[in-house]
Write a protein that holds these residues in place. Structure first.
Motif, PDB file in Angstrom:
ATOM      1  N   LEU A 270     137.585  -8.902 126.642  1.00  0.00           N
ATOM      2  CA  LEU A 270     138.414  -9.599 127.619  1.00  0.00           C
ATOM      3  C   LEU A 270     138.734 -11.005 127.141  1.00  0.00           C
ATOM      4  O   LEU A 270     139.864 -11.492 127.313  1.00  0.00           O
ATOM      5  CB  LEU A 270     137.707  -9.647 128.975  1.00  0.00           C
ATOM      6  CG  LEU A 270     138.486 -10.343 130.101  1.00  0.00           C
ATOM      7  CD1 LEU A 270     139.824  -9.658 130.351  1.00  0.00           C
ATOM      8  CD2 LEU A 270     137.646 -10.385 131.378  1.00  0.00           C
ATOM      9  N   ARG A 271     137.770 -11.673 126.516  1.00  0.00           N
ATOM     10  CA  ARG A 271     138.014 -13.037 126.039  1.00  0.00           C
ATOM     11  C   ARG A 271     139.100 -13.045 124.964  1.00  0.00           C
ATOM     12  O   ARG A 271     139.982 -13.917 124.946  1.00  0.00           O
ATOM     13  CB  ARG A 271     136.711 -13.638 125.488  1.00  0.00           C
ATOM     14  CG  ARG A 271     136.843 -15.087 124.984  1.00  0.00           C
ATOM     15  CD  ARG A 271     137.256 -16.017 126.111  1.00  0.00           C
ATOM     16  NE  ARG A 271     137.466 -17.381 125.705  1.00  0.00           N
ATOM     17  CZ  ARG A 271     136.550 -18.345 125.780  1.00  0.00           C
ATOM     18  NH1 ARG A 271     135.326 -18.069 126.232  1.00  0.00           N
ATOM     19  NH2 ARG A 271     136.814 -19.579 125.426  1.00  0.00           N
TER      20      ARG A 271
ATOM     21  N   TRP B  48     141.487 -10.815 124.625  1.00  0.00           N
ATOM     22  CA  TRP B  48     142.755 -10.528 125.293  1.00  0.00           C
ATOM     23  C   TRP B  48     143.296 -11.784 125.966  1.00  0.00           C
ATOM     24  O   TRP B  48     144.500 -12.071 125.892  1.00  0.00           O
ATOM     25  CB  TRP B  48     142.556  -9.432 126.339  1.00  0.00           C
ATOM     26  CG  TRP B  48     143.843  -8.945 126.949  1.00  0.00           C
ATOM     27  CD1 TRP B  48     144.591  -7.883 126.556  1.00  0.00           C
ATOM     28  CD2 TRP B  48     144.527  -9.533 128.064  1.00  0.00           C
ATOM     29  NE1 TRP B  48     145.706  -7.762 127.349  1.00  0.00           N
ATOM     30  CE2 TRP B  48     145.700  -8.755 128.278  1.00  0.00           C
ATOM     31  CE3 TRP B  48     144.283 -10.625 128.889  1.00  0.00           C
ATOM     32  CZ2 TRP B  48     146.610  -9.047 129.295  1.00  0.00           C
ATOM     33  CZ3 TRP B  48     145.195 -10.916 129.903  1.00  0.00           C
ATOM     34  CH2 TRP B  48     146.324 -10.134 130.104  1.00  0.00           C
ATOM     35  N   TYR B  49     142.423 -12.530 126.602  1.00  0.00           N
ATOM     36  CA  TYR B  49     142.829 -13.772 127.253  1.00  0.00           C
ATOM     37  C   TYR B  49     143.467 -14.725 126.246  1.00  0.00           C
ATOM     38  O   TYR B  49     144.535 -15.307 126.509  1.00  0.00           O
ATOM     39  CB  TYR B  49     141.611 -14.434 127.912  1.00  0.00           C
ATOM     40  CG  TYR B  49     141.821 -15.870 128.321  1.00  0.00           C
ATOM     41  CD1 TYR B  49     142.445 -16.199 129.523  1.00  0.00           C
ATOM     42  CD2 TYR B  49     141.391 -16.915 127.497  1.00  0.00           C
ATOM     43  CE1 TYR B  49     142.643 -17.524 129.892  1.00  0.00           C
ATOM     44  CE2 TYR B  49     141.581 -18.246 127.865  1.00  0.00           C
ATOM     45  CZ  TYR B  49     142.209 -18.541 129.054  1.00  0.00           C
ATOM     46  OH  TYR B  49     142.408 -19.851 129.410  1.00  0.00           O
ATOM     47  N   GLU B  50     142.849 -14.900 125.088  1.00  0.00           N
ATOM     48  CA  GLU B  50     143.343 -15.845 124.093  1.00  0.00           C
ATOM     49  C   GLU B  50     144.641 -15.364 123.448  1.00  0.00           C
ATOM     50  O   GLU B  50     145.571 -16.156 123.238  1.00  0.00           O
ATOM     51  CB  GLU B  50     142.281 -16.072 123.007  1.00  0.00           C
ATOM     52  CG  GLU B  50     140.999 -16.730 123.504  1.00  0.00           C
ATOM     53  CD  GLU B  50     141.179 -18.184 123.921  1.00  0.00           C
ATOM     54  OE1 GLU B  50     142.262 -18.763 123.644  1.00  0.00           O
ATOM     55  OE2 GLU B  50     140.257 -18.739 124.542  1.00  0.00           O
TER      56      GLU B  50
ATOM     57  N   GLY C  63     146.912 -13.047 127.334  1.00  0.00           N
ATOM     58  CA  GLY C  63     146.988 -13.669 128.647  1.00  0.00           C
ATOM     59  C   GLY C  63     147.403 -15.127 128.616  1.00  0.00           C
ATOM     60  O   GLY C  63     148.311 -15.542 129.356  1.00  0.00           O
ATOM     61  N   ARG C  64     146.771 -15.898 127.774  1.00  0.00           N
ATOM     62  CA  ARG C  64     147.071 -17.336 127.719  1.00  0.00           C
ATOM     63  C   ARG C  64     148.530 -17.612 127.337  1.00  0.00           C
ATOM     64  O   ARG C  64     149.201 -18.399 128.019  1.00  0.00           O
ATOM     65  CB  ARG C  64     146.099 -18.018 126.756  1.00  0.00           C
ATOM     66  CG  ARG C  64     146.199 -19.528 126.729  1.00  0.00           C
ATOM     67  CD  ARG C  64     145.253 -20.120 125.689  1.00  0.00           C
ATOM     68  NE  ARG C  64     145.374 -21.556 125.650  1.00  0.00           N
ATOM     69  CZ  ARG C  64     144.516 -22.402 126.192  1.00  0.00           C
ATOM     70  NH1 ARG C  64     143.446 -21.929 126.836  1.00  0.00           N
ATOM     71  NH2 ARG C  64     144.686 -23.709 126.118  1.00  0.00           N
TER      72      ARG C  64
ATOM     73  N   TRP D 204     139.593 -20.157 130.884  1.00  0.00           N
ATOM     74  CA  TRP D 204     138.907 -18.885 130.673  1.00  0.00           C
ATOM     75  C   TRP D 204     137.973 -18.532 131.813  1.00  0.00           C
ATOM     76  O   TRP D 204     137.971 -17.401 132.295  1.00  0.00           O
ATOM     77  CB  TRP D 204     138.143 -18.900 129.353  1.00  0.00           C
ATOM     78  CG  TRP D 204     137.046 -17.881 129.290  1.00  0.00           C
ATOM     79  CD1 TRP D 204     135.710 -18.098 129.202  1.00  0.00           C
ATOM     80  CD2 TRP D 204     137.207 -16.443 129.335  1.00  0.00           C
ATOM     81  NE1 TRP D 204     135.023 -16.904 129.198  1.00  0.00           N
ATOM     82  CE2 TRP D 204     135.907 -15.877 129.280  1.00  0.00           C
ATOM     83  CE3 TRP D 204     138.306 -15.595 129.426  1.00  0.00           C
ATOM     84  CZ2 TRP D 204     135.696 -14.495 129.304  1.00  0.00           C
ATOM     85  CZ3 TRP D 204     138.088 -14.220 129.461  1.00  0.00           C
ATOM     86  CH2 TRP D 204     136.789 -13.686 129.391  1.00  0.00           C
TER      87      TRP D 204
ATOM     88  N   PHE E  87     139.923 -17.438 134.921  1.00  0.00           N
ATOM     89  CA  PHE E  87     140.527 -16.132 134.680  1.00  0.00           C
ATOM     90  C   PHE E  87     139.476 -15.026 134.760  1.00  0.00           C
ATOM     91  O   PHE E  87     139.693 -13.996 135.396  1.00  0.00           O
ATOM     92  CB  PHE E  87     141.193 -16.120 133.303  1.00  0.00           C
ATOM     93  CG  PHE E  87     141.833 -14.804 132.957  1.00  0.00           C
ATOM     94  CD1 PHE E  87     143.059 -14.451 133.487  1.00  0.00           C
ATOM     95  CD2 PHE E  87     141.199 -13.918 132.099  1.00  0.00           C
ATOM     96  CE1 PHE E  87     143.651 -13.234 133.175  1.00  0.00           C
ATOM     97  CE2 PHE E  87     141.773 -12.695 131.784  1.00  0.00           C
ATOM     98  CZ  PHE E  87     143.004 -12.356 132.316  1.00  0.00           C
ATOM     99  N   ARG E  88     138.327 -15.253 134.155  1.00  0.00           N
ATOM    100  CA  ARG E  88     137.248 -14.267 134.170  1.00  0.00           C
ATOM    101  C   ARG E  88     136.802 -13.981 135.593  1.00  0.00           C
ATOM    102  O   ARG E  88     136.589 -12.825 135.974  1.00  0.00           O
ATOM    103  CB  ARG E  88     136.064 -14.767 133.345  1.00  0.00           C
ATOM    104  CG  ARG E  88     134.919 -13.747 133.211  1.00  0.00           C
ATOM    105  CD  ARG E  88     133.650 -14.416 132.751  1.00  0.00           C
ATOM    106  NE  ARG E  88     133.119 -15.323 133.761  1.00  0.00           N
ATOM    107  CZ  ARG E  88     132.434 -14.927 134.826  1.00  0.00           C
ATOM    108  NH1 ARG E  88     132.199 -13.644 135.038  1.00  0.00           N
ATOM    109  NH2 ARG E  88     131.991 -15.814 135.704  1.00  0.00           N
TER     110      ARG E  88
ATOM    111  N   ASN F 196     150.725  -7.254 128.992  1.00  0.00           N
ATOM    112  CA  ASN F 196     149.701  -6.263 128.669  1.00  0.00           C
ATOM    113  C   ASN F 196     150.330  -4.973 128.160  1.00  0.00           C
ATOM    114  O   ASN F 196     149.789  -4.321 127.254  1.00  0.00           O
ATOM    115  CB  ASN F 196     148.836  -5.984 129.900  1.00  0.00           C
ATOM    116  CG  ASN F 196     147.582  -5.206 129.566  1.00  0.00           C
ATOM    117  OD1 ASN F 196     147.088  -5.229 128.439  1.00  0.00           O
ATOM    118  ND2 ASN F 196     147.049  -4.506 130.552  1.00  0.00           N
TER     119      ASN F 196
END
Length: 227
Positions: free
Chosen positions: A21-22, A24-26, A29-30, A42, A45-46, A76
């Motif tokens: 997930l981290r 994907w966020y970087e 998502g970001r 982060w 979002f988490r 996504n």
């Protein structure tokens, strides 16, 4: 008697090579948030993804929460399409057990916190969609209804026409176990990466799940409620 199964999708039926997930966020998502002029750190979002904060939280940044999450889902989808092209999304080797579960006369549902089109995209890519009576992704009319909220599970039960004590929820994460508990449905933790505390049953593969269902049916062949 067990008459149906509700499955989580990602990391339960399908494996995403290199995914966290981290990450994907970087990577996804970001950048998508920056295009909207919004940036959740982060940790925030988490917490939203984990259901600890409402998805409406983003409206404090002046953006409609439905439009925000639709934009995230579009990003996504592009990400999933790229991974599919690169061969980095794969069904787990035991996914063939779904056919055996269908042969037992079970009704099957797939329920994901991903959007409807993102969920259908990956299931259809490997022909897994044919095993399910219903596939449910997040509901934009109630975005806080994702797991661990029981909302989507209750929708699945209604479509399947089954009662809570007639199904098992199968998933890999704590969100799945909590969702099952919140819905009053017994849960099976399939230990893909870690054993999640609080599940009713544990299996290492979907073939073990087939055996578990057979054992539970043998113990209660008439579907009688315990006294």
């Amino acid at each position: 008697m067990i008459r149906g199964l509700i499955f989580d999708v990602d990391e339960t039926l399908l494996y995403y090579e290199g995914y966290t997930l981290r990450r994907w966020y970087e990577e996804v998502g970001r950048p998508a948030m920056e295009k909207l002029g919004v940036l959740l750190d982060w940790e925030t979002f988490r917490r939203i993804v984990r259901g600890e904060l409402s998805r409406r939280y983003v409206e404090r940044f002046g953006i409609d929460h439905v439009e925000f999450w639709k934009a995230m889902d579009r990003a996504n989808k592009a990400y999933r399409e790229r991974l599919l092209e690169e061969g980095k999304i794969k069904p787990f080797p035991d996914a063939g057990a779904l056919e055996e579960l269908r042969a037992l006369g079970l009704k099957l549902a797939a329920v994901s916190n991903a959007s409807q089109d993102n969920t259908e995209l990956v299931l259809k890519a490997f022909g897994l969609d044919r095993y399910f009576d219903v596939i449910l992704g997040k509901d934009y009319s109630y975005l806080d209804g994702v797991k661990p909220n029981p909302y989507l599970l209750n929708k699945a039960l209604k479509v399947l026409g089954l009662k809570k004590d007639e199904v098992l929820l199968v998933g890999d994460s704590s969100n799945d176990v909590l969702a099952g508990r919140n819905a009053g449905i017994k849960t099976v933790n399939i230990v893909r990466f870690e054993r999640v505390p609080g599940a009713d049953y544990y299996v290492n593969t979907l073939w073990e799940l087939v055996n578990l269902v057979k054992e539970l049916r043998a113990k209660n062949p008439l579907g009688l409620s315990p006294r």
